[in-house]
Design an enzyme around this catalytic site. Structure first.
Site, PDB file in Angstrom:
ATOM      1  CB  SER A 148      -4.545  -6.982  -4.459  1.00 42.89           C
ATOM      2  OG  SER A 148      -3.830  -6.002  -3.791  1.00 42.89           O
ATOM      3  CE  LYS A 151      -3.878  -2.944  -4.967  1.00 39.46           C
ATOM      4  NZ  LYS A 151      -2.893  -3.557  -4.088  1.00 39.46           N
ATOM      5  CE1 TYR A 328      -0.263  -7.804  -3.743  1.00 39.10           C
ATOM      6  CE2 TYR A 328      -0.290 -10.141  -3.241  1.00 39.10           C
ATOM      7  CZ  TYR A 328      -0.941  -8.936  -3.339  1.00 39.10           C
ATOM      8  OH  TYR A 328      -2.266  -8.871  -3.028  1.00 39.10           O
ATOM      9  CB  VAL A 346      -4.371 -10.005   1.148  1.00 37.70           C
ATOM     10  CG1 VAL A 346      -3.004  -9.382   1.016  1.00 37.70           C
ATOM     11  CG2 VAL A 346      -5.458  -8.953   1.156  1.00 37.70           C
TER      12      VAL A 346
HETATM   13  N1  GLN Z   1      -7.200  -3.968   1.125  1.00 40.66           N
HETATM   14  C1  GLN Z   1      -5.826  -4.314   1.037  1.00 40.66           C
HETATM   15  C2  GLN Z   1      -4.961  -3.091   1.243  1.00 40.66           C
HETATM   16  O1  GLN Z   1      -5.222  -2.075   0.682  1.00 40.66           O
HETATM   17  C3  GLN Z   1      -5.602  -4.959  -0.292  1.00 40.66           C
HETATM   18  C4  GLN Z   1      -4.201  -5.334  -0.506  1.00 40.66           C
HETATM   19  C5  GLN Z   1      -3.963  -6.631  -1.171  1.00 40.66           C
HETATM   20  O2  GLN Z   1      -4.825  -7.465  -1.517  1.00 40.66           O
HETATM   21  N2  GLN Z   1      -2.696  -6.867  -1.356  1.00 40.66           N
HETATM   22  O3  GLN Z   1      -4.011  -3.128   1.995  1.00 40.66           O
END
Ligand code: GLN
Length: 510
Positions: A148, A151, A328, A346
């Protein structure tokens, strides 16, 4: 100008008063300032030091060192960087790191086996200031995937390409209050914000659609590379394949968005998702990630290379989104308690930004129920308890430490930095100031501009650079002299040719 600047500095290093300073003392000062002796911005310093025989450096040798090292070297050894007492600051950070080390709560992400296999106890903290001062602890050279934390990068790239108005026709700006991959859109059928999966898939769909797939991927790679100080990111193919195979939710989100007409015209879902998975599977280290954060802290200019990667407006928008939506469904709590823009992932990394000061990467794979690194949140919370980095700390009286230099002082210094850099021919520093949109026509109190100083000191390369930057060629200083007059007075033949050969505007000869 140089003489008066250098003498006190030389004296301060010449502890024995013998007219010589030890090489070790110079290198120790540099290291204490947080600038590594092998910093890519100081290529000349080590070779000049090596070329000087013996363990000590004379006044002349020291002058040579200053002119090779340029402004960065001088600012470093005189405590003029954004965090002047860097050693003290690092000691405080080390203490926080030690406290947090014992925190073994949380669970490593295991929605794909590749993430589940990462050793849970890994822990790295890397800090890079906007002047490129660095402090690293723990596992800062282990590679992990962006997940994530891609992003904000995708969002910035989309903003650079299309501008705020167009991008936000396709993605909202509100926290969702729900999990990052929740199957939901806002009330007009758009992703809630760019920091959740739907929003990042949207950013992916907007990026360089004119290019073939391979070139689009290379473009993404080049952005991550530029943000990390010209360090090549890695790519974890196993993670990429796993992401793809377990992507029902992301497919569902993309189809839901297409059904609601959220995408721009002509979007192809598979390739858009592949692009997003590729971004998630890009590998960096905490060390490199701290440079990425520092580039954001520095308004889009990478401190290590001086390259402008994103505009200030793009960064402002991105940090606003990170502030309200980056953690989040703990984002509101984090903004309240910690009060800095951050983005977690994550893989266990959190990138955090103290605007105009520094960037941080904390990597520790155990996550809490929201998906944030437990140690990461713990570390940043404690960091802000110790230092007044919270966005609104300036409003309250507190006993927190403030490690940074006063900002106004920094800004008014830009004119002097440019003039000084020109006088010693430090073209890299001039480039850095240009990247910060500093106007190289700005004159000091006496009307002296960088071009005057470069001309008077015979710095032909700097004069050439300034002319290429289209500075005014004949500004008058307080005494009515132009840069050409200075070059003639000081018999700087090469500069005279450069300035005289330039027929733009009236000439005035002393
Ligand atoms: N690759 C993960 C997903 O798309 C990334 C999500 C994350 O880091 N929260 O679900």
């Amino acid at each position: 100008m140089k003489q008066t600047d250098v003498n006190p500095l030389f004296r301060s290093l010449d502890e024995q008063g013998e007219g010589m300073v030890s090489k070790a003392a110079i290198l120790a000062r540099l290291t204490q300032s947080g600038i590594a002796t092998n910093d890519s911005r100081l290529p000349g310093v080590l070779s000049v030091l090596e070329s000087i025989k013996g363990n000590k450096v004379s006044k002349e040798g020291f002058d040579a060192l200053l002119s090779y090292g340029g402004t960065l070297f001088e600012r470093a050894i005189t405590g003029q960087l954004v965090i002047p007492e860097f050693t003290q600051f690092s000691q405080e950070v080390q203490q926080i790191f030690n406290t947090v080390l014992d925190n073994r709560e949380g669970k490593v992400a295991d929605y794909i086996p590749q993430l589940g296999r990462v050793p849970a106890d890994k822990f790295g903290v890397a800090i890079c200031t906007i002047d490129g001062q660095r402090f690293c602890l723990g596992d800062v050279d282990d590679a992990f995937t962006l997940q994530s934390s891609c992003k904000p990068i995708l969002y910035c790239a989309a903003l650079e390409e299309h501008g705020e108005e167009k991008v936000h026709r396709h993605v909202g700006r509100e926290p969702s209050g729900l999990s990052f991959n929740e199957l939901t859109l806002n009330r007009i059928g758009l992703p809630h914000n760019p920091m959740i999966n739907a929003g990042a898939i949207m950013s992916s769909s907007l990026m360089r659609r004119d290019l073939p797939t391979a070139d689009r991927l290379e473009y993404l790679n080049s952005i991550v590379k530029a943000l990390s100080g010209d360090r090549q990111p890695g790519f974890n193919n196993a993670v990429f394949q796993s992401e793809r195979e377990t992507a029902d939710r992301n497919f569902a989100l993309a189809h839901h968005m297409r059904e609601r007409g959220a995408f721009p015209e002509g979007i192809e879902i598979n390739s858009t998702l592949d692009y997003y998975f590729a971004a998630c599977s890009t590998e960096v280290t905490a060390n490199n990630m701290s440079t990425i954060s520092a580039t954001l802290a520095n308004g889009g200019v990478c401190p290590q290379t001086g390259q402008r990667v994103f505009t200030k407006e793009t960064i402002k928008n991105c940090l606003s989104m990170m502030y309200s939506c980056g953690m989040y469904d703990y984002s509101g709590e984090f903004a309240f308690k910690v009060g800095i823009p951050a983005k977690s992932s994550v893989s266990g990394v959190i990138m955090a930004v103290i605007p105009n000061v520094l960037g941080i990467a904390v990597w520790s794979p155990r996550l809490d129920a929201c998906g944030n690194s437990v140690r990461g949140v713990d570390f940043l919370t404690k960091l802000v308890e110790r230092f007044c980095f919270h966005n609104y700390d300036s409003l309250v009286e507190s006993k927190k430490l403030d490690p940074r230099r006063v900002r106004n002082e920094r800004e008014s210094n830009l004119i002097y930095q440019a003039i000084y850099a020109a006088s010693i021919g430090d073209v890299n520093e001039l480039k850095r100031l240009v990247a910060h949109e500093h106007d190289l026509n700005s004159a000091d109190y006496d009307g002296r501009t960088p071009l005057h100083l470069a001309a008077a000191e015979g710095q032909a390369e700097a004069v050439g650079y300034l002319l290429k930057q289209k500075v005014q060629h004949n500004p008058l200083d307080r005494w009515g002299f132009t840069p050409l007059d200075d070059a003639i007075r000081h018999k700087q033949q090469a500069v005279i040719q450069l300035l005289d050969g330039d027929k733009d505007g009236p000439k005035k000869v002393a």
